[in-house]
Design a protein around this motif. Sequence first.
Motif, PDB file in Angstrom:
ATOM      1  N   VAL A 404       0.837  -1.204   0.000  1.00  0.00           N
ATOM      2  CA  VAL A 404       0.000   0.000   0.000  1.00  0.00           C
ATOM      3  C   VAL A 404       0.870   1.252   0.000  1.00  0.00           C
ATOM      4  CG1 VAL A 404      -1.856   1.249   1.174  1.00  0.00           C
ATOM      5  CG2 VAL A 404      -1.755  -1.253   1.308  1.00  0.00           C
ATOM      6  N   ILE A 405       0.570   2.130  -0.943  1.00  0.00           N
ATOM      7  CA  ILE A 405       1.280   3.403  -1.054  1.00  0.00           C
ATOM      8  C   ILE A 405       0.290   4.531  -0.741  1.00  0.00           C
ATOM      9  CG2 ILE A 405       2.246   4.990  -2.774  1.00  0.00           C
ATOM     10  CD1 ILE A 405       3.568   2.382  -3.974  1.00  0.00           C
ATOM     11  N   VAL A 406       0.707   5.470   0.126  1.00  0.00           N
ATOM     12  CA  VAL A 406      -0.166   6.595   0.492  1.00  0.00           C
ATOM     13  C   VAL A 406       0.234   7.832  -0.310  1.00  0.00           C
ATOM     14  CG1 VAL A 406      -1.187   7.796   2.459  1.00  0.00           C
ATOM     15  CG2 VAL A 406       0.182   5.762   2.838  1.00  0.00           C
ATOM     16  N   LEU A 407      -0.712   8.355  -1.045  1.00  0.00           N
ATOM     17  CA  LEU A 407      -0.494   9.641  -1.722  1.00  0.00           C
ATOM     18  C   LEU A 407      -1.209  10.701  -0.887  1.00  0.00           C
ATOM     19  CD1 LEU A 407      -1.334   8.574  -5.411  1.00  0.00           C
ATOM     20  CD2 LEU A 407       0.921   8.585  -4.271  1.00  0.00           C
ATOM     21  N   LYS A 408      -0.433  11.593  -0.305  1.00  0.00           N
ATOM     22  CA  LYS A 408      -1.063  12.642   0.509  1.00  0.00           C
ATOM     23  C   LYS A 408      -1.466  13.783  -0.415  1.00  0.00           C
ATOM     24  CE  LYS A 408      -0.575  14.739   5.025  1.00  0.00           C
ATOM     25  NZ  LYS A 408      -1.815  13.940   5.331  1.00  0.00           N
ATOM     26  N   THR A 409      -2.717  14.212  -0.339  1.00  0.00           N
ATOM     27  CA  THR A 409      -3.184  15.288  -1.227  1.00  0.00           C
ATOM     28  C   THR A 409      -3.273  16.597  -0.444  1.00  0.00           C
ATOM     29  OG1 THR A 409      -5.546  15.201  -0.694  1.00  0.00           O
ATOM     30  CG2 THR A 409      -4.713  13.535  -2.249  1.00  0.00           C
ATOM     31  N   ASN A 410      -3.630  17.639  -1.170  1.00  0.00           N
ATOM     32  CA  ASN A 410      -3.775  18.954  -0.488  1.00  0.00           C
ATOM     33  C   ASN A 410      -5.168  19.096   0.129  1.00  0.00           C
ATOM     34  OD1 ASN A 410      -5.437  19.184  -2.654  1.00  0.00           O
ATOM     35  ND2 ASN A 410      -4.539  21.080  -3.470  1.00  0.00           N
ATOM     36  N   GLY A 411      -5.897  17.990   0.088  1.00  0.00           N
ATOM     37  CA  GLY A 411      -7.208  17.985   0.760  1.00  0.00           C
ATOM     38  C   GLY A 411      -8.352  18.427  -0.122  1.00  0.00           C
ATOM     39  N   ILE A 412      -8.004  18.915  -1.336  1.00  0.00           N
ATOM     40  CA  ILE A 412      -9.109  19.304  -2.234  1.00  0.00           C
ATOM     41  C   ILE A 412      -9.491  18.059  -3.042  1.00  0.00           C
ATOM     42  CG2 ILE A 412      -9.820  20.826  -4.123  1.00  0.00           C
ATOM     43  CD1 ILE A 412      -7.574  22.774  -3.062  1.00  0.00           C
ATOM     44  N   LYS A 413     -10.656  17.523  -2.742  1.00  0.00           N
ATOM     45  CA  LYS A 413     -11.029  16.235  -3.346  1.00  0.00           C
ATOM     46  C   LYS A 413     -11.371  16.411  -4.823  1.00  0.00           C
ATOM     47  CE  LYS A 413     -12.379  13.453   0.555  1.00  0.00           C
ATOM     48  NZ  LYS A 413     -10.969  13.178   0.850  1.00  0.00           N
ATOM     49  N   GLN A 414     -10.676  15.655  -5.626  1.00  0.00           N
ATOM     50  CA  GLN A 414     -10.969  15.653  -7.067  1.00  0.00           C
ATOM     51  C   GLN A 414     -11.404  14.228  -7.438  1.00  0.00           C
ATOM     52  OE1 GLN A 414     -10.552  18.278  -9.021  1.00  0.00           O
ATOM     53  NE2 GLN A 414      -9.182  19.665  -7.910  1.00  0.00           N
ATOM     54  N   PRO A 415     -12.245  14.110  -8.439  1.00  0.00           N
ATOM     55  CA  PRO A 415     -12.636  12.744  -8.867  1.00  0.00           C
ATOM     56  C   PRO A 415     -11.407  11.985  -9.345  1.00  0.00           C
ATOM     57  CG  PRO A 415     -13.346  14.350 -10.501  1.00  0.00           C
ATOM     58  CD  PRO A 415     -12.786  15.133  -9.344  1.00  0.00           C
ATOM     59  N   ILE A 416     -11.404  10.705  -9.096  1.00  0.00           N
ATOM     60  CA  ILE A 416     -10.295   9.876  -9.610  1.00  0.00           C
ATOM     61  C   ILE A 416     -10.838   9.171 -10.852  1.00  0.00           C
ATOM     62  CG2 ILE A 416      -8.760   7.929  -9.118  1.00  0.00           C
ATOM     63  CD1 ILE A 416      -9.000   8.646  -6.157  1.00  0.00           C
ATOM     64  N   ASP A 417     -10.371   9.590 -11.993  1.00  0.00           N
ATOM     65  CA  ASP A 417     -10.924   9.010 -13.222  1.00  0.00           C
ATOM     66  C   ASP A 417      -9.871   9.114 -14.321  1.00  0.00           C
ATOM     67  OD1 ASP A 417     -13.967   9.566 -15.171  1.00  0.00           O
ATOM     68  OD2 ASP A 417     -12.192   8.280 -15.443  1.00  0.00           O
ATOM     69  N   TYR A 418      -9.558   8.010 -14.911  1.00  0.00           N
ATOM     70  CA  TYR A 418      -8.505   8.040 -15.934  1.00  0.00           C
ATOM     71  C   TYR A 418      -9.087   8.010 -17.348  1.00  0.00           C
ATOM     72  CZ  TYR A 418      -9.061   2.907 -16.063  1.00  0.00           C
ATOM     73  OH  TYR A 418      -9.553   1.634 -16.154  1.00  0.00           O
ATOM     74  N   THR A 419     -10.402   7.945 -17.437  1.00  0.00           N
ATOM     75  CA  THR A 419     -10.953   7.818 -18.811  1.00  0.00           C
ATOM     76  C   THR A 419     -10.787   9.123 -19.600  1.00  0.00           C
ATOM     77  OG1 THR A 419     -13.094   8.430 -17.881  1.00  0.00           O
ATOM     78  CG2 THR A 419     -12.677   6.067 -18.164  1.00  0.00           C
ATOM     79  N   ASN A 420     -10.462  10.223 -18.875  1.00  0.00           N
ATOM     80  CA  ASN A 420     -10.325  11.476 -19.646  1.00  0.00           C
ATOM     81  C   ASN A 420      -8.890  11.653 -20.159  1.00  0.00           C
ATOM     82  OD1 ASN A 420      -8.981  11.895 -17.348  1.00  0.00           O
ATOM     83  ND2 ASN A 420     -10.070  13.736 -16.681  1.00  0.00           N
ATOM     84  N   ILE A 421      -8.057  10.640 -19.899  1.00  0.00           N
ATOM     85  CA  ILE A 421      -6.670  10.758 -20.410  1.00  0.00           C
ATOM     86  C   ILE A 421      -6.638  10.152 -21.811  1.00  0.00           C
ATOM     87  CG2 ILE A 421      -4.265  10.051 -20.048  1.00  0.00           C
ATOM     88  CD1 ILE A 421      -4.851   9.901 -17.054  1.00  0.00           C
ATOM     89  N   PRO A 422      -6.334  10.922 -22.817  1.00  0.00           N
ATOM     90  CA  PRO A 422      -6.399  10.406 -24.195  1.00  0.00           C
ATOM     91  C   PRO A 422      -5.411   9.265 -24.428  1.00  0.00           C
ATOM     92  CG  PRO A 422      -5.329  12.590 -24.144  1.00  0.00           C
ATOM     93  CD  PRO A 422      -5.833  12.317 -22.764  1.00  0.00           C
TER      94      PRO A 422
END
Length: 423
Positions: A404-422
């Motif tokens: 398990v790897i923890v990615l610490k964010t700045n707390g601003i929740k963004q959707p996690i979605d890779y389908t928008n990556i061409p």
Amino acid sequence: MNYEEKMKWFNNARFGMFIHWGLYSILGRGEWVMFFERIPKNEYAKLAEKFNPPKKFSPESWVKLAKETGMKYMILTARHHDGFCLFDSKVSEFTSVKTTAKRDFVAEYVKACRKHNMKIGIYYSLLDWRFPGYFDKNKNPDSFNKMLEQTHSQVKELMTNYGKIDYLFYDGEWIPNVKHARTLIDSKVESPEIAEAWKAKDLNKMVRTLQPDIIINNRSGINEDVDTPEQYVNPSLPGRSWESCMTIGSSYGWGYTKNDYNLKSVYQLIEYLVACASGGGNYVLNIGPKPDGSIQKEFIDKLKKIGKWMKKNGESIYDSERNPAVLSGWTAGIIGSITTKDKNIYVHILRWPGKTAVIPGIQSTILSAKFLATGKKIDFEKTIEGKVILHNLPEKPVDKYDSVIVLKTNGIKQPIDYTNIPL
Ligand code: FHN
């Protein structure tokens, strides 16, 4: 307390133990043995004479194992479809108190759970195969009504005589020739005809009067509080609590099954646990103790290995939010699953990619990356379109099952979605 407060412990628990134990455990061929082998009820009832676990056995041994595994609640079969009660009932002679064992195992179980701060679940089968009216409600209405009376009386006994009960897991709601919408494939639909046949509205009203904070599952024909997909993981809609219950072995081996070689690996069990946590639900793993109450060694070994993993990585499971990630599906590519909580994104690498790992779909600003178990920092970069690339990873995975790897964010929740990556 309000509904959200009532559901809080359940929605944070993420991991529980199911216990299927009763007369069927003596035969060691699963809990449906009476039905599948057409054992006449009077012959089957003789098993009660042999159901006599040694005095040294205590349900506390199950509770201690659940604790060590990292489980937060338990569900015990107070009465399964065969009608045998592990509790004291005034409306039945077919109980562990009135037969050879002369013990109230539900009383011992709830006492042990409270001693170890384990939330208490009671499983109760609405149907009872011993009543001919169950199999033909219209041809034998008196017998069906006697069974219905038993059901309401025994649920009342369980909700009255054993202190605070946290979770009521109904089962066995289906009735021959009565329309039944809930199936094992889709556990999210109500069955009004079934609810009517069991007088479930009145039953659950009585339950909630006796146990105001209790959580009730969706198997009385009414949705109530919890969806219960069985033997598969299928997150309910956001805001709806759910748990996936599963056997370690084959699907009909909930009760002790002597020769079930089809056991899930620790790797698979952790993968299912992570998939449930990723979808904001719970994983309830079943144990079918032997007739003497002991648990088979291979199950204990598996649970202890999961417990070791939970000790280091439980933070990525407990209290997890429903992850909006497209990646949350447990078959998500080479990586595995993602669970999320507060400012953290936990990447569960179930299939180690080697020195570099690419995690697409991360829109949030990432402040740091580290291994959860060791805290060791990881070099990373974030691309403009939302890929996190982890560099200089060890050749071999840091955990045998799930690193398990923890990615610490700045707390601003963004959707996690890779389908928008061409592509
Ligand atoms: O018939 C039961 C089965 O024996 C077992 O108790 C499972 C556990 O949820 N429920 C029913 C099958 O859906």
